[in-house]
Enzyme design. Structure first.
Site, PDB file in Angstrom:
ATOM      1  N   THR A 216       0.825  -1.208   0.000  1.00  0.00           N
ATOM      2  CA  THR A 216       0.000   0.000   0.000  1.00  0.00           C
ATOM      3  C   THR A 216       0.863   1.263   0.000  1.00  0.00           C
ATOM      4  O   THR A 216       1.924   1.293   0.603  1.00  0.00           O
ATOM      5  CB  THR A 216      -0.885  -0.013   1.254  1.00  0.00           C
ATOM      6  OG1 THR A 216      -1.771  -1.125   1.189  1.00  0.00           O
ATOM      7  CG2 THR A 216      -1.693   1.267   1.380  1.00  0.00           C
ATOM      8  N   ARG A 244     -13.250  -8.659  -1.709  1.00  0.00           N
ATOM      9  CA  ARG A 244     -12.665  -8.194  -0.452  1.00  0.00           C
ATOM     10  C   ARG A 244     -12.242  -6.731  -0.542  1.00  0.00           C
ATOM     11  O   ARG A 244     -11.671  -6.283  -1.519  1.00  0.00           O
ATOM     12  CB  ARG A 244     -11.463  -9.051  -0.098  1.00  0.00           C
ATOM     13  CG  ARG A 244     -10.757  -8.655   1.215  1.00  0.00           C
ATOM     14  CD  ARG A 244      -9.555  -7.769   0.979  1.00  0.00           C
ATOM     15  NE  ARG A 244      -8.782  -7.539   2.220  1.00  0.00           N
ATOM     16  CZ  ARG A 244      -7.786  -6.683   2.349  1.00  0.00           C
ATOM     17  NH1 ARG A 244      -7.419  -5.959   1.299  1.00  0.00           N
ATOM     18  NH2 ARG A 244      -7.147  -6.535   3.486  1.00  0.00           N
ATOM     19  N   VAL A 245     -12.542  -5.972   0.513  1.00  0.00           N
ATOM     20  CA  VAL A 245     -12.094  -4.590   0.651  1.00  0.00           C
ATOM     21  C   VAL A 245     -11.388  -4.470   1.998  1.00  0.00           C
ATOM     22  O   VAL A 245     -11.905  -4.921   3.014  1.00  0.00           O
ATOM     23  CB  VAL A 245     -13.273  -3.607   0.579  1.00  0.00           C
ATOM     24  CG1 VAL A 245     -12.789  -2.177   0.813  1.00  0.00           C
ATOM     25  CG2 VAL A 245     -13.974  -3.711  -0.771  1.00  0.00           C
ATOM     26  N   GLY A 246     -10.215  -3.867   2.002  1.00  0.00           N
ATOM     27  CA  GLY A 246      -9.457  -3.721   3.233  1.00  0.00           C
ATOM     28  C   GLY A 246      -9.678  -2.383   3.906  1.00  0.00           C
ATOM     29  O   GLY A 246     -10.699  -1.718   3.711  1.00  0.00           O
ATOM     30  N   ASP A 247      -8.690  -1.959   4.670  1.00  0.00           N
ATOM     31  CA  ASP A 247      -8.845  -0.776   5.506  1.00  0.00           C
ATOM     32  C   ASP A 247      -8.676   0.539   4.769  1.00  0.00           C
ATOM     33  O   ASP A 247      -9.164   1.571   5.221  1.00  0.00           O
ATOM     34  CB  ASP A 247      -7.839  -0.822   6.657  1.00  0.00           C
ATOM     35  CG  ASP A 247      -6.393  -0.767   6.159  1.00  0.00           C
ATOM     36  OD1 ASP A 247      -6.037  -1.606   5.321  1.00  0.00           O
ATOM     37  OD2 ASP A 247      -5.624   0.105   6.596  1.00  0.00           O
ATOM     38  N   THR A 268      -0.695   1.003   6.562  1.00  0.00           N
ATOM     39  CA  THR A 268      -0.374  -0.092   5.660  1.00  0.00           C
ATOM     40  C   THR A 268      -0.211  -1.369   6.480  1.00  0.00           C
ATOM     41  O   THR A 268       0.384  -1.338   7.560  1.00  0.00           O
ATOM     42  CB  THR A 268       0.920   0.188   4.868  1.00  0.00           C
ATOM     43  OG1 THR A 268       1.300  -0.998   4.157  1.00  0.00           O
ATOM     44  CG2 THR A 268       2.065   0.597   5.774  1.00  0.00           C
ATOM     45  N   GLY A 269      -0.759  -2.458   5.971  1.00  0.00           N
ATOM     46  CA  GLY A 269      -0.624  -3.716   6.706  1.00  0.00           C
ATOM     47  C   GLY A 269      -1.833  -4.608   6.539  1.00  0.00           C
ATOM     48  O   GLY A 269      -2.519  -4.572   5.516  1.00  0.00           O
ATOM     49  N   GLY A 271      -5.217  -5.227   6.724  1.00  0.00           N
ATOM     50  CA  GLY A 271      -6.333  -4.306   6.828  1.00  0.00           C
ATOM     51  C   GLY A 271      -7.473  -4.759   7.700  1.00  0.00           C
ATOM     52  O   GLY A 271      -8.141  -3.930   8.333  1.00  0.00           O
TER      53      GLY A 271
END
Length: 351
Positions: A216, A244-247, A268-269, A271
């Site tokens: 990210t 899928r959707v992350g943070d 970043t990481g 999520g």
């Protein structure tokens, strides 16, 4: 895990004068990241190390030039992130990781700390610069988040450049997907239409594939008017499934900025853990309650990632002090302020 600030700035965490007292000498600050992960010196060749540092320096200077000339924090963030979205070294835009179905699905968010306005997009497949789409959502729509085909359609209606999905293809990310799916005995999809023939694309300069989850990119800024802003862009995680959707596009999780709290954050990481712990928002809450950037960043990242993940954050506070927190062995990062020269770093032990 330790919180790391640029050399020479540590004392400023407690000694910096309030922004309001610096009106005769406007202060600005800018920090970026290109993702955190398992990044060891032994894993990067000198050429790869140099390539990352050069790319980070280009993005950092693009934002700094805008802030130095009195431009807005939002313009600085967009300029820097677009450079990283176009750079195949990073997991954002061109160079994004692939889903299990062999697609690049891109997410981004931006937030203006002055009025808490924000825009986010998820699952883009044809918009060249997702960060520009997120800003357009913020400034030119009644909404905060758009997803999928609708988000691409909106971006096109705003005059943002559209590309064939094959534009985002990179060979090393495709190889990463193949390895990921083989390890899990999952089917490997057909090579995307329009991609170079296998063996025709260069893999260099390529970092080790075990950084695939953390590429990210993001930026945080304080401009001369005192406005804080944050932006983040990502391709997500290799082999992600089911939309899928992350943070990143979740405001308060991977991206947040607030002048009132005196804080801008990009994460970043892993999520899923950032979402559950509302990392970015909570860092700002801690700072508003009186914690230093160092204490807020360290406490929040420790809390979130104790749930089971890894990663890092970048922060700029209301005094224009940038800082970094990570639980990984490295994070591609850099910062510059009106009083401190530009500096980039990769490994966790770099000061």
């Amino acid at each position: 895990m330790t919180f790391r600030v640029l050399a020479g700035l540590a004392a400023a965490l407690t000694l910096a004068a309030p922004v309001a007292a610096q009106e005769t000498t406007p202060r600005w600050a800018f920090a970026i990241h290109g993702g955190a992960g398992v990044i060891e010196r032994a894993d990067l060749s000198p050429e790869q190390d140099a390539a990352y540092r050069a790319s980070l320096s280009r993005a950092l200077e693009a934002g700094a030039a805008i802030l130095r000339d009195g431009g807005s924090s939002l313009d600085a963030i967009q300029a820097a992130i677009q450079i990283m979205e176009d750079d195949p070294l990073f997991n954002a835009g061109r160079g994004a990781v692939f889903t299990a179905e062999g697609r690049n699905e891109l997410d981004a968010a931006v937030m203006n700390g002055r009025d808490l306005s924000a825009g986010a997009v998820a699952g883009l497949t044809t918009t060249r610069h997702p960060i520009a789409a997120a800003r357009a959502v913020m400034e030119n729509s009644p909404h905060v988040m758009l997803i999928g085909q609708g988000a691409d359609t909106f971006a096109a209606s705003q005059g943002l450049e559209q590309v064939d999905p094959s534009y985002f293809f990179t060979e090393r990310r495709w190889r990463g997907l193949e390895n990921f799916l083989r390890e899990r005995n999952l089917p490997i999809p057909s090579r995307p239409a329009g991609a170079p023939a296998a063996g025709m694309a260069s893999l260099e300069p390529a970092p080790p594939l075990n950084e695939r989850k953390f590429g990210t990119v993001g930026a945080v800024a304080l401009d001369q008017s005192g406005t804080l802003a944050a932006g983040t862009s990502t391709g997500g995680t290799t082999g992600k499934r089911w939309g899928r959707v992350g943070d990143v596009p979740v405001l308060g999780a991977g991206t947040y900025a607030s002048n009132r709290d005196g804080c801008a954050v990009s994460a970043t990481g892993d999520g899923e853990f950032y979402i559950r712990a509302t990392v970015a928002r909570d860092i700002c809450t801690r700072i508003a309650a009186g914690a230093s950037s160092e204490d807020a960043g360290q406490a929040e990242v420790d809390d979130a990632l104790s749930l089971g993940g890894y990663g890092g954050v970048i922060v700029v506070d209301g005094n224009g002090v940038p800082g970094f927190a990570m639980t990984t062995s490295g994070m591609y990062r850099g910062a510059v302020t009106s009083s401190e020269p530009a500096r980039v770093a990769i490994y966790a032990d770099e000061q």
